[in-house]
Motif scaffolding. Structure first.
Motif, PDB file in Angstrom:
ATOM      1  N   LEU A  52       0.769  -1.184   0.006  1.00  0.00           N
ATOM      2  CA  LEU A  52      -0.069  -0.164  -0.021  1.00  0.00           C
ATOM      3  C   LEU A  52       0.952   1.323  -0.117  1.00  0.00           C
ATOM      4  O   LEU A  52       1.569   1.893   1.142  1.00  0.00           O
ATOM      5  CB  LEU A  52      -0.972  -0.060   1.347  1.00  0.00           C
ATOM      6  CG  LEU A  52      -1.670   1.077   1.567  1.00  0.00           C
ATOM      7  CD1 LEU A  52      -2.813   1.515   0.055  1.00  0.00           C
ATOM      8  CD2 LEU A  52      -2.724   0.767   2.560  1.00  0.00           C
TER       9      LEU A  52
ATOM     10  N   LYS B 132      -5.228   1.166   6.759  1.00  0.00           N
ATOM     11  CA  LYS B 132      -5.090  -0.335   6.968  1.00  0.00           C
ATOM     12  C   LYS B 132      -5.417  -0.298   8.772  1.00  0.00           C
ATOM     13  O   LYS B 132      -5.615  -1.672   9.049  1.00  0.00           O
ATOM     14  CB  LYS B 132      -3.379  -0.487   7.246  1.00  0.00           C
ATOM     15  CG  LYS B 132      -2.881  -0.558   5.793  1.00  0.00           C
ATOM     16  CD  LYS B 132      -1.335  -1.012   6.148  1.00  0.00           C
ATOM     17  CE  LYS B 132      -1.031  -2.233   6.864  1.00  0.00           C
ATOM     18  NZ  LYS B 132      -1.184  -3.533   6.222  1.00  0.00           N
TER      19      LYS B 132
ATOM     20  N   ARG C 233      -3.401   0.720  11.161  1.00  0.00           N
ATOM     21  CA  ARG C 233      -2.102   0.115  11.645  1.00  0.00           C
ATOM     22  C   ARG C 233      -1.481   0.924  12.670  1.00  0.00           C
ATOM     23  O   ARG C 233      -1.904   2.151  12.763  1.00  0.00           O
ATOM     24  CB  ARG C 233      -1.171   0.468  10.267  1.00  0.00           C
ATOM     25  CG  ARG C 233       0.284  -0.222  10.643  1.00  0.00           C
ATOM     26  CD  ARG C 233       1.163   0.142   9.334  1.00  0.00           C
ATOM     27  NE  ARG C 233       2.461  -0.050   9.632  1.00  0.00           N
ATOM     28  CZ  ARG C 233       3.050  -1.401   9.057  1.00  0.00           C
ATOM     29  NH1 ARG C 233       2.246  -2.292   8.675  1.00  0.00           N
ATOM     30  NH2 ARG C 233       4.294  -1.836   9.309  1.00  0.00           N
TER      31      ARG C 233
ATOM     32  N   GLY D 170      -0.445  -4.400   1.699  1.00  0.00           N
ATOM     33  CA  GLY D 170      -1.790  -4.086   1.095  1.00  0.00           C
ATOM     34  C   GLY D 170      -2.978  -4.551   1.879  1.00  0.00           C
ATOM     35  O   GLY D 170      -3.841  -4.716   1.276  1.00  0.00           O
ATOM     36  N   ASN D 171      -2.787  -4.982   3.190  1.00  0.00           N
ATOM     37  CA  ASN D 171      -4.049  -5.667   3.906  1.00  0.00           C
ATOM     38  C   ASN D 171      -4.494  -4.736   5.138  1.00  0.00           C
ATOM     39  O   ASN D 171      -3.997  -3.905   5.465  1.00  0.00           O
ATOM     40  CB  ASN D 171      -3.492  -7.036   4.461  1.00  0.00           C
ATOM     41  CG  ASN D 171      -2.244  -6.960   5.191  1.00  0.00           C
ATOM     42  OD1 ASN D 171      -1.227  -6.622   4.842  1.00  0.00           O
ATOM     43  ND2 ASN D 171      -2.426  -7.006   6.349  1.00  0.00           N
ATOM     44  N   THR D 172      -5.892  -5.164   5.548  1.00  0.00           N
ATOM     45  CA  THR D 172      -6.033  -4.516   6.816  1.00  0.00           C
ATOM     46  C   THR D 172      -5.184  -4.952   7.711  1.00  0.00           C
ATOM     47  O   THR D 172      -4.824  -6.364   7.732  1.00  0.00           O
ATOM     48  CB  THR D 172      -7.567  -5.054   7.150  1.00  0.00           C
ATOM     49  OG1 THR D 172      -8.365  -4.417   6.139  1.00  0.00           O
ATOM     50  CG2 THR D 172      -7.730  -4.367   8.589  1.00  0.00           C
ATOM     51  N   SER D 173      -4.543  -4.094   8.720  1.00  0.00           N
ATOM     52  CA  SER D 173      -3.707  -4.480   9.873  1.00  0.00           C
ATOM     53  C   SER D 173      -4.190  -5.888  10.454  1.00  0.00           C
ATOM     54  O   SER D 173      -5.178  -5.922  11.106  1.00  0.00           O
ATOM     55  CB  SER D 173      -3.492  -3.410  10.792  1.00  0.00           C
ATOM     56  OG  SER D 173      -2.165  -3.732  11.739  1.00  0.00           O
TER      57      SER D 173
ATOM     58  N   SER E 296      -1.255 -11.070   4.453  1.00  0.00           N
ATOM     59  CA  SER E 296      -0.825 -10.236   3.131  1.00  0.00           C
ATOM     60  C   SER E 296      -1.455 -10.642   1.927  1.00  0.00           C
ATOM     61  O   SER E 296      -1.835 -11.717   1.745  1.00  0.00           O
ATOM     62  CB  SER E 296       0.384 -10.181   3.354  1.00  0.00           C
ATOM     63  OG  SER E 296       0.873  -9.555   4.551  1.00  0.00           O
TER      64      SER E 296
ATOM     65  N   ASP F   1      -9.823  -5.787   0.991  1.00  0.00           N
ATOM     66  CA  ASP F   1      -9.345  -5.254   2.259  1.00  0.00           C
ATOM     67  C   ASP F   1      -9.496  -3.684   1.873  1.00  0.00           C
ATOM     68  O   ASP F   1      -9.754  -2.904   3.013  1.00  0.00           O
ATOM     69  CB  ASP F   1      -8.113  -5.592   2.837  1.00  0.00           C
ATOM     70  CG  ASP F   1      -7.901  -6.895   3.402  1.00  0.00           C
ATOM     71  OD1 ASP F   1      -8.883  -7.763   3.221  1.00  0.00           O
ATOM     72  OD2 ASP F   1      -6.798  -7.308   4.330  1.00  0.00           O
ATOM     73  N   MET F   2      -9.357  -3.233   0.498  1.00  0.00           N
ATOM     74  CA  MET F   2      -8.960  -1.905   0.642  1.00  0.00           C
ATOM     75  C   MET F   2      -9.840  -1.204  -0.432  1.00  0.00           C
ATOM     76  O   MET F   2      -9.945   0.036  -0.716  1.00  0.00           O
ATOM     77  CB  MET F   2      -7.595  -1.552  -0.025  1.00  0.00           C
ATOM     78  CG  MET F   2      -6.404  -2.033   0.913  1.00  0.00           C
ATOM     79  SD  MET F   2      -6.734  -0.978   2.439  1.00  0.00           S
ATOM     80  CE  MET F   2      -5.878  -2.085   3.593  1.00  0.00           C
TER      81      MET F   2
END
Length: 341
Positions: A34, A51, A53, A139-142, A146, A156-157
């Protein structure tokens, strides 16, 4: 926000979005990243928002060729150029002293920064066209597995970022190796596609950080991504079974409930499906092919989120070569809930 799906023909569009402070999903040989302009603190802050994050989890700057190191780093040791000559472009990140123009939000306030030159030619073309280093975590939700395809990242995004560039499936399948060159001897912070054995062959002594094989404590600050928090986890809890593949398979078969999900090597798939035709079973590849296992580990973990399983059992390879990276990802997904047989 509508997320654009771009192709390899859209390098100028991806670069334009990055230059204007937007977020773009970029393909690498490891996992999809990301990306944001690594010199723009506001753009980088949006990565953390998209994310979910933690702010104390540092990011990696991606560059198109080794010469860009000097734009971001100072006091670069000879070992960095030695590693770059052998492994770049490739799945290796180096921790080095940063220059002041690298924003604190990239480094989580540390005086060091992770630097990587990815092997994926489309990724390097985008960075070169944007003409800035690209800060990019997976590039994934925390906390989730992955993404190794553009479709994974879109799950996820979608609606959270400006665009995703589809560069095909990732060739390595686990995130880059991270080695800290600001200490003596150098220290492996995260195993990946460049193996510990390869690093030792190049540099001599390389220590392995304790966070590779255990959870970090609450007061410890991570120097690199993936060190502190539970990562790569599907929704259902994971139990890792390590040891001789046949014994591990037999243990799982004896203890898994009929409705539990199983991640296994190809040779043992029939053991879990026989008499349990409805059990979700994801195979990693042959027990002896760790490259294939690395390419499938995140696919397998993600697949269970589309099922009703409430528990997942996973076979784990030994830690030679890239097996150390696969074991690290599985163990983190399991919160280090490991059974050894």
């Amino acid at each position: 926000m509508k997320t654009e799906l771009l192709t390899q023909q859209d390098v100028p569009r991806a670069a334009e979005i990055l230059q204007k402070g937007g977020l773009v999903g970029i393909p690498t040989e490891t996992v999809y990243g990301l990306g944001a302009n690594g010199f723009d603190p506001e753009a980088v802050a949006h990565i953390f928002q998209a994310k979910g994050r933690p702010q104390d989890n540092p990011l990696i700057l991606h560059i198109p060729e080794p010469g860009w190191l000097e734009r971001c780093c100072q006091d670069i040791p000879a070992a960095a150029w030695t590693l770059a000559e052998r492994f770049w472009p490739g799945p290796m990140t180096m921790i080095l002293p940063r220059r002041s123009l690298v924003p604190d939000v990239v480094t989580a306030g540390l005086d060091t920064v992770g630097m990587r030159c990815p092997a994926h030619p489309l990724c390097r073309a985008i960075i070169a066209a944007a003409d800035v280093p690209i800060a990019a975590p997976s590039g994934n939700t925390s906390g989730r597995p992955s993404p190794t395809t553009a479709e994974h990242m879109l799950e996820d995004m979608d609606g959270k970022i400006d665009a995703i560039v589809d560069g095909g499936p990732c060739a390595v399948g686990v995130e880059s190796t991270i080695i800290d060159l600001t200490c003596t001897p150098p220290r492996l912070l995260r195993p990946g596609g460049v193996t510990l054995e390869q690093l030792q062959d190049t540099l001599g002594q390389v220590e392995v950080d304790p966070a590779v094989t255990r959870l970090m404590g609450a007061g410890e600050q991570p120097k690199a991504p993936g060190m502190k928090y539970r990562h790569y986890a599907p929704k259902a809890p994971v139990t890792v079974v390590a040891g001789d593949p046949k014994k591990a398979a037999e243990y799982i078969a004896a203890h898994a409930a009929p409705e539990d999900g199983v991640i296994c090597f190809d040779e043992f798939k029939d053991l879990f499906t026989k008499g349990h035709q409805t059990r979700p079973v994801m195979d990693l590849g042959p027990a002896g092919d760790k490259g294939e296992q690395a390419r499938h580990i995140f696919d397998a973990l993600r697949a269970f989120d589309h099922t009703a399983v409430t528990a997942i059992w996973a076979q784990c390879p030994d830690t030679d070569g890239i097996g150390l990276a696969i074991a690290n990802r599985l163990n983190k997904a399991a919160g280090f809930h490991i059974i050894r047989v």
